[in-house]
Design an enzyme around this catalytic site. Sequence first.
Site, mmCIF file in Angstrom:
data_model
loop_
_atom_site.group_PDB
_atom_site.id
_atom_site.type_symbol
_atom_site.label_atom_id
_atom_site.label_comp_id
_atom_site.label_asym_id
_atom_site.label_seq_id
_atom_site.Cartn_x
_atom_site.Cartn_y
_atom_site.Cartn_z
ATOM 1 N N ALA A 124 -33.322 14.225 -11.662
ATOM 2 C CA ALA A 124 -33.656 14.156 -10.240
ATOM 3 C C ALA A 124 -34.149 12.737 -9.968
ATOM 4 O O ALA A 124 -34.563 12.032 -10.894
ATOM 5 C CB ALA A 124 -34.747 15.169 -9.917
ATOM 6 N N GLY A 143 -32.778 16.988 -14.520
ATOM 7 C CA GLY A 143 -31.829 17.623 -13.611
ATOM 8 C C GLY A 143 -30.390 17.381 -14.017
ATOM 9 O O GLY A 143 -29.500 18.160 -13.683
ATOM 10 N N GLU A 151 -29.671 19.954 -16.415
ATOM 11 C CA GLU A 151 -29.683 21.227 -15.685
ATOM 12 C C GLU A 151 -28.387 21.445 -14.927
ATOM 13 O O GLU A 151 -27.881 22.560 -14.839
ATOM 14 C CB GLU A 151 -30.893 21.290 -14.758
ATOM 15 C CG GLU A 151 -32.198 21.448 -15.558
ATOM 16 C CD GLU A 151 -33.436 21.313 -14.688
ATOM 17 O OE1 GLU A 151 -33.528 20.324 -13.926
ATOM 18 O OE2 GLU A 151 -34.306 22.194 -14.773
ATOM 19 N N GLU A 155 -39.051 16.262 -18.452
ATOM 20 C CA GLU A 155 -39.947 16.428 -17.311
ATOM 21 C C GLU A 155 -41.426 16.461 -17.692
ATOM 22 O O GLU A 155 -42.275 16.005 -16.927
ATOM 23 C CB GLU A 155 -39.591 17.704 -16.545
ATOM 24 C CG GLU A 155 -38.308 17.637 -15.774
ATOM 25 C CD GLU A 155 -37.080 17.998 -16.592
ATOM 26 O OE1 GLU A 155 -37.126 17.953 -17.833
ATOM 27 O OE2 GLU A 155 -36.044 18.302 -15.967
HETATM 28 N N1 T1G Z 1 -35.305 8.613 -10.845
HETATM 29 C C1 T1G Z 1 -35.419 7.439 -10.192
HETATM 30 N N2 T1G Z 1 -35.262 6.222 -10.769
HETATM 31 C C2 T1G Z 1 -34.973 6.209 -12.088
HETATM 32 C C3 T1G Z 1 -34.839 7.398 -12.843
HETATM 33 C C4 T1G Z 1 -35.011 8.641 -12.160
HETATM 34 N N3 T1G Z 1 -34.868 9.804 -12.781
HETATM 35 N N4 T1G Z 1 -34.566 7.044 -14.119
HETATM 36 C C5 T1G Z 1 -34.522 5.695 -14.147
HETATM 37 N N5 T1G Z 1 -34.770 5.197 -12.946
HETATM 38 C C6 T1G Z 1 -34.762 3.783 -12.569
HETATM 39 C C7 T1G Z 1 -35.886 3.032 -13.245
HETATM 40 O O1 T1G Z 1 -37.073 3.140 -12.491
HETATM 41 C C8 T1G Z 1 -35.333 1.618 -13.270
HETATM 42 O O2 T1G Z 1 -35.481 1.095 -11.955
HETATM 43 C C9 T1G Z 1 -33.840 1.833 -13.483
HETATM 44 O O3 T1G Z 1 -33.577 3.180 -13.074
HETATM 45 C C10 T1G Z 1 -33.430 1.662 -14.938
HETATM 46 O O4 T1G Z 1 -34.273 2.523 -15.690
HETATM 47 C C11 T1G Z 1 -35.672 18.999 -11.271
HETATM 48 C C12 T1G Z 1 -37.580 17.259 -11.600
HETATM 49 C C13 T1G Z 1 -32.309 7.127 -18.114
HETATM 50 C C14 T1G Z 1 -33.199 6.683 -20.420
HETATM 51 O O5 T1G Z 1 -37.288 11.561 -16.607
HETATM 52 O O6 T1G Z 1 -35.688 7.984 -19.162
HETATM 53 O O7 T1G Z 1 -35.005 15.770 -13.298
HETATM 54 O O8 T1G Z 1 -36.825 -0.940 -12.562
HETATM 55 O O9 T1G Z 1 -35.332 0.677 -17.037
HETATM 56 O O10 T1G Z 1 -34.173 1.641 -20.264
HETATM 57 O O11 T1G Z 1 -35.905 19.329 -13.544
HETATM 58 O O12 T1G Z 1 -34.443 5.420 -17.168
HETATM 59 O O13 T1G Z 1 -34.339 -1.098 -12.285
HETATM 60 O O14 T1G Z 1 -35.812 -0.686 -10.270
HETATM 61 O O15 T1G Z 1 -35.620 3.113 -17.690
HETATM 62 O O16 T1G Z 1 -31.696 2.017 -19.693
HETATM 63 C C15 T1G Z 1 -35.989 13.604 -15.342
HETATM 64 C C16 T1G Z 1 -36.101 9.001 -16.606
HETATM 65 C C17 T1G Z 1 -36.429 13.366 -13.916
HETATM 66 C C18 T1G Z 1 -35.344 10.260 -16.964
HETATM 67 C C19 T1G Z 1 -32.473 4.797 -18.947
HETATM 68 N N6 T1G Z 1 -35.366 12.419 -15.856
HETATM 69 N N7 T1G Z 1 -35.352 7.817 -16.924
HETATM 70 O O17 T1G Z 1 -33.344 3.905 -19.599
HETATM 71 O O18 T1G Z 1 -33.367 1.990 -17.910
HETATM 72 S S1 T1G Z 1 -37.336 14.726 -13.298
HETATM 73 C C20 T1G Z 1 -36.102 11.467 -16.454
HETATM 74 C C21 T1G Z 1 -35.239 7.380 -18.218
HETATM 75 C C22 T1G Z 1 -36.166 15.961 -13.132
HETATM 76 C C23 T1G Z 1 -35.631 18.312 -12.600
HETATM 77 C C24 T1G Z 1 -36.701 17.308 -12.773
HETATM 78 C C25 T1G Z 1 -34.530 6.072 -18.409
HETATM 79 C C26 T1G Z 1 -33.121 6.202 -18.970
HETATM 80 P P1 T1G Z 1 -35.634 -0.526 -11.770
HETATM 81 P P2 T1G Z 1 -34.766 2.047 -17.157
HETATM 82 P P3 T1G Z 1 -33.116 2.309 -19.451
#
Ligand code: T1G
Length: 692
Positions: free
Chosen positions: A62, A102, A105, A125
């Site tokens: 998400a 997500g 999911e 999450e």
């Molecule tokens: N939402 C918004 N922005 C995100 C994002 C996300 N999920 N993931 C990464 N970004 C942005 C980050 O802030 C950065 O922005 C850019 O993308 C590159 O990220 C309903 C509620 C995928 C392994 O927790 O673990 O789904 O600084 O520097 O090192 O159940 O990003 O460039 O402006 O980290 O290559 C669950 C979080 C969400 C994954 C890539 N998902 N992201 O790593 O790049 S909650 C996560 C990561 C959810 C549902 C629930 C990593 C990555 P900027 P980065 P990276």
Amino acid sequence: MSIVDQTREGDILVLTINNPPVNAFSPGVPEGLHAGLDAAEGEEGIRGVVIIGGGRTFVAGADIKTFDLPREQAPDLRGFISRLDAFPKPTVAAIHGTALGGGLEIALACNYRVATKDAKMGLPEVKLGVLPGAGGTQRLPRVVGVEKALEMMLSGNPIKAMEAKELGLVDHLVEGDLREGAVAFAREHANARPLPRISERTVEGVSPQVFAAAREGIKKTHRGQLSPGFIIDLAEMTTTQPFAVGWEEEARLFMAAKDSPQSRGLRHIFFAEREAGKIPGLTKDTPTTEIKSAGIIGAGTMGGGIAMNFLNVGIPVTIVETQQEALDRGLSVIRRNYENTAKKGRLTMEDVEKRMALLTPTLNMEDLADADIIIEAVFEDMGVKKDIFTRLDAIAKPGAILATNTSTLDVNEIAAVTGRPEQVIGLHFFSPANVMKLLEIVRADKTSDSVLATSMALARRIGKVGVVVGVCDGFVGNRMIHRYGDEARKLVEEGANPQDADAAMNALGLPMGPFQMSDMAGLDVGYLIRQHQAKVRGAPKPDGWLDRIVERGRKGQKTQAGIYDYGEDRKPKPNAEVAQLIEDYRAEKGLESRELTQEEITERLVYSLVNEGAQILDEGIAQRAGDIDVIYIYGYGFPAHHGGPMGYADEMGLGNVVAALEKYGQTPAPLLKRLAEEGGSFAGWDKAKASA
Ligand code: T1G
């Protein structure tokens, strides 16, 4: 290219999500996907659907930035997933890169999942203080079993596609082109009926002991956190309730977790950590040099630990000492560290030998002449450091980065003894340097952008969280911890026991309170810093109760006696002699003892950090309040679910922080006072500065 492309491959429709950089489920993505499903549903000739990510990854979750949007504005991931789950034609998720949260999911709501061999998938999450809120807690246990699902959801760590295949989470690993492989797979299964739906599976025969053990486990791994318990409750529901009931309960608990201070804190840190890596004025085009070799001066605890960071990523290191015996000792400590890791199964002995083979010991500083970066990690004495940098200036090749690991000294003064101050920078590693992730990157007045950018890139490469700080006594982390230590000693003068201060910080979630930490670092370290700072200020020699403990030879854990006594188990035990010394000290100074509540102790300790942090921001020594939070989480164990000290202050309300400081006779820093008066926050200050 639209945010979701529809491409017809014969009787299969491919929906490609194009929402760089990580295909988060942002506004626009659900609309595009629904349009794709409408097309597939309405078109007779389409017999299957493939969902795939454009760019480097499948959906990474998400969009965390939308969590605080009003419900009606937030992308409806649950709505999309419900539709997907009931879709009348076969759906295939084609996974590469990372399918997280997500994203996984969505894949779980498809009938099938195919993946490339190097793909990873998980439900992280919990690291954001929430839980899989779009079916993950109900579907994952129905695929991989409750125990594996709990392990994945509570750790938040992804698994590799190969393991996912073995677990049945992935149906097929695609060699070659993922898109082609997924289309072929969809075509092969176009007639499969009934369509396999995870939501229709049941979970049988799980012992209640599994959940009891999980609840026991999170008491240690996630002390004081909310969402891990919810995750266990929801996983347990897969064994006692139909899918639809668990699905509804999941939504309720997700909202409760999402609206918690803990989730706000963890989400603040998620973004703060990424912001900390950005240096205003530097762009992707700032020139950097690739570090192919490193020189380390000093093979003591710090030098050895620093060297390991380079060896771990295959960068050869030449390490210098002045005495053979010290050099030999340094190398044997490095080898022993690696062998201990190998004993735990995290390294093979072959890895150990490979890393040790990259390490060249020497007694001659001239052997550093070809190193791309040289890091000095010797005794914290300005004279010694100046002498080393004077010699380095004559030895190091042009363009070599000359770094000091000083934890408090003036990097400008060190740079000034060289003819290349633009090549000089501070790289402040935290002990143990091969373990602690924080690296304070100290930008001196003349440090060039290229050296700064190279250092930040190097931090990432060696697995550190790099944060740029300015030059002052103690930079950011140690400057604040000195104020925190002053306040902790004052609390004891007023009547608190050292263990009261430590207990308050432990209750907040810090693994160590101020005095446990001092005993571990060595009381003589703080003693010498206080003496040095008093000398610099021209103040009288410090003679506090803690100084007197040191002068009795009680130096902390390393002498099995400091503020506390330490036995074999190295657990701190109060000591009667110390208690008497404190009592006598109070009497001698005419100090009235009083009862201090845990609330007062907590406020005074945390707000001493916040107040100094505000001053540091005002002086421009730190770029952002978020940077300070990242420093405190990765350098000092401040609980990430409290968002770091500045995030914690925002959560408490800066007006309340100022009122508490004034109640305890402290003077709020001007910036803190101003923000409080404006009803502002540190996060707002960061945002305003970023958009200025
Ligand atoms: N939402 C918004 N922005 C995100 C994002 C996300 N999920 N993931 C990464 N970004 C942005 C980050 O802030 C950065 O922005 C850019 O993308 C590159 O990220 C309903 C509620 C995928 C392994 O927790 O673990 O789904 O600084 O520097 O090192 O159940 O990003 O460039 O402006 O980290 O290559 C669950 C979080 C969400 C994954 C890539 N998902 N992201 O790593 O790049 S909650 C996560 C990561 C959810 C549902 C629930 C990593 C990555 P900027 P980065 P990276």
